[in-house]
Scaffold this active site. Structure first.
Site, mmCIF file in Angstrom:
data_model
loop_
_atom_site.group_PDB
_atom_site.id
_atom_site.type_symbol
_atom_site.label_atom_id
_atom_site.label_comp_id
_atom_site.label_asym_id
_atom_site.label_seq_id
_atom_site.Cartn_x
_atom_site.Cartn_y
_atom_site.Cartn_z
ATOM 1 N N TYR A 142 1.990 2.711 4.398
ATOM 2 C CA TYR A 142 2.909 3.664 5.026
ATOM 3 C C TYR A 142 2.400 4.134 6.392
ATOM 4 O O TYR A 142 3.130 4.771 7.147
ATOM 5 C CB TYR A 142 3.136 4.886 4.128
ATOM 6 C CG TYR A 142 3.894 4.587 2.846
ATOM 7 C CD1 TYR A 142 4.625 3.414 2.698
ATOM 8 C CD2 TYR A 142 3.883 5.482 1.794
ATOM 9 C CE1 TYR A 142 5.308 3.138 1.524
ATOM 10 C CE2 TYR A 142 4.575 5.209 0.614
ATOM 11 C CZ TYR A 142 5.276 4.028 0.487
ATOM 12 O OH TYR A 142 5.954 3.757 -0.677
ATOM 13 N N LYS A 192 -3.715 -5.187 -6.256
ATOM 14 C CA LYS A 192 -3.296 -6.582 -6.412
ATOM 15 C C LYS A 192 -4.386 -7.467 -5.802
ATOM 16 O O LYS A 192 -4.169 -8.150 -4.795
ATOM 17 C CB LYS A 192 -1.951 -6.804 -5.713
ATOM 18 C CG LYS A 192 -0.782 -6.101 -6.391
ATOM 19 C CD LYS A 192 -0.241 -6.875 -7.574
ATOM 20 C CE LYS A 192 0.509 -8.112 -7.103
ATOM 21 N NZ LYS A 192 0.965 -8.923 -8.249
ATOM 22 N N ASP A 225 1.090 -4.712 -11.013
ATOM 23 C CA ASP A 225 2.339 -5.106 -11.694
ATOM 24 C C ASP A 225 2.147 -5.075 -13.210
ATOM 25 O O ASP A 225 3.000 -4.579 -13.955
ATOM 26 C CB ASP A 225 2.829 -6.480 -11.213
ATOM 27 C CG ASP A 225 1.748 -7.552 -11.217
ATOM 28 O OD1 ASP A 225 0.554 -7.211 -11.292
ATOM 29 O OD2 ASP A 225 2.094 -8.746 -11.150
ATOM 30 N N ASP A 249 3.060 5.432 -5.351
ATOM 31 C CA ASP A 249 4.402 5.989 -5.179
ATOM 32 C C ASP A 249 5.299 5.500 -6.319
ATOM 33 O O ASP A 249 5.986 6.275 -6.986
ATOM 34 C CB ASP A 249 4.938 5.509 -3.816
ATOM 35 C CG ASP A 249 6.110 6.333 -3.329
ATOM 36 O OD1 ASP A 249 6.510 7.275 -4.028
ATOM 37 O OD2 ASP A 249 6.635 6.023 -2.238
ATOM 38 N N ASP A 253 6.180 7.627 -10.181
ATOM 39 C CA ASP A 253 7.569 7.929 -10.543
ATOM 40 C C ASP A 253 7.914 7.347 -11.918
ATOM 41 O O ASP A 253 8.583 7.990 -12.730
ATOM 42 C CB ASP A 253 8.542 7.373 -9.496
ATOM 43 C CG ASP A 253 8.816 8.389 -8.399
ATOM 44 O OD1 ASP A 253 8.050 9.367 -8.289
ATOM 45 O OD2 ASP A 253 9.790 8.218 -7.645
#
Ligand code: NAD
Length: 368
Positions: A142, A192, A225, A249, A253
């Site tokens: 970001y 990852k 993942d 992020d 959630d």
């Protein structure tokens, strides 16, 4: 005895409504538990824009830098939607996070027994769930450069850059290990590393910090993942999860929603320790300003109240009192009290924001 200083920024929409209940709880701790907080209040978001022409005045920023904990309600609302990007209410919150350098975002996912049927997952998967996601908040994709939309070979290309330094990874890893020591003593780090160099570095640095400074904490690594799948398959296998800004992020959630309503979710953002040893800290509910229910007494104050419980635990070293407040919330839910956002189909009448606050105060009284 002065327990510490708090700056309250109620903000916009339902922010002031839920924060009013937190103020009553802060007063209760002063009257009944001898915790005397030095409390000040100021404006943020649209409320600050209305007065100062910007969403966070410099004096408010200065105050925030000087207190032990900032408690924020929510910012934003339709009235401010057409403002220039630079003065939108959300910029006030972003400025606080950036200038206080709050690099560790703590998002608990805790399932109160009384609400286990509210989750989209089966009761046995979520009942008793208590995990903490630590998301790196000030770096990563970001913020990384280069970024932008460029022309290349006659077409446009959108670019963002995932970038982490060793020290950025190490400091958020330390936050996660410190937290784990106060909880279930387990950290799972997610990245990852199979396809991203930044992930390889992330894994190496987390392992190094662990081996050198926190060998007593159980550490595991998981691809992000697979972590997402495990979170929905059997979330109770986790205690603390530490991950980068982007994966955090998404995963926070997902984890939060395992437990039901937005009106229940607290958060904390922590920075480096100040001179008094306490971390810079901002506590806020995950939800926004909820313009659709503002001024109707319908807002659930629990997310904001649980954010104050996090402040008790992480800024004021009052873990026992945080447990007391969480138990009071658990008790009123077990007694069947529900704000409108927590209603099922069973014909229960909702209570108002202040009735929920009053019930939690009564449960606190009963805990003495
Ligand atoms: P929102 O979180 O404000 O509301 C989403 C839905 O959840 C609404 O139906 C709302 O009524 C409900 N809800 C939220 N909190 C609740 C509570 N405590 N009790 C009962 N119901 C609750 O998100 P949105 O509608 O997407 O955004 C509204 C405004 O809030 C926008 O201006 C947005 O930019 C802003 N926002 C601010 C923050 C923040 O301050 N951290 C976060 C998200 C959105």
């Amino acid at each position: 005895m002065n327990t510490g200083s708090i700056l309250i920024l109620p903000g916009d929409g339902i922010g002031p409504e839920v924060m009013a209940e937190v103020r009553r709880i802060i007063d209760w701790y002063g009257d009944k538990r001898g915790l005397s907080f030095e409390v000040s209040e100021d404006l943020v978001g649209g409320a600050a824009y209305d007065v100062h022409g910007k969403p966070l005045a410099d004096e408010t920023m200065e105050k925030a830098q000087g207190v032990d904990a900032v408690l924020l309600g929510a910012v934003g609302g339709p009235k401010y939607d057409d403002l220039d990007f630079s003065v939108k209410p959300e910029r006030g919150l972003l400025r606080l996070r950036k200038e206080m350098d709050l690099f560790a975002n703590l998002r608990p996912a805790q399932c109160f027994d009384a609400l286990a049927d509210f989750s989209s997952l089966k009761r046995e998967v979520v009942a008793g769930l208590d995990i903490m996601i630590v998301r790196e908040l000030t770096s990563g994709v970001y913020f990384g450069e280069p970024r932008g939309i460029f022309e290349e070979n006659g077409e446009r290309v959108g670019i963002n850059t995932q970038r982490y330094t060793e020290s950025e990874i190490a400091r958020v890893a330390r936050s996660a290990f410190e937290l784990a020591r106060k909880r279930g003593n387990k950290v799972c780090s997610m990245e990852k590393a199979n396809v991203m160099e930044s992930g390889i570095l992330w894994r190496e640095v987390v392992q190094k910090v662990h081996d050198a400074e926190y060998p007593d904490v159980e550490l595991s690594h998981m691809y992000a993942d697979a972590g997402g799948m495990q979170l929905t398959r059997w979330p109770k296998q986790f205690d603390v999860i530490v991950t980068d800004n982007l994966f955090g992020d998404l995963l926070s959630d997902v984890a939060a929603m395992l437990t039901g309503s937005l009106g229940m979710l607290p958060s904390a953002s922590l920075g480096a320790p100040m001179e008094n040893g306490r971390p810079k800290a901002l506590y806020e509910p995950v939800h926004g300003s909820a313009p659709d229910i503002t001024g109707q007494g319908k807002a659930n104050p629990i997310a904001c109240i649980l954010s104050f419980a996090m402040a008790l635990r992480y800024s004021f070293d009052q873990g026992g009192e945080a447990d007391r407040l969480e138990a009071a919330v658990e008790k009123v839910l077990a007694d069947g009290l529900r704000t409108a956002d927590l209603l099922g189909e069973d014909g229960v009448q909702p209570v108002s924001t202040s009735e929920m606050g009053t019930a939690i105060l009564a449960a606190l009284d009963a805990s003495l």
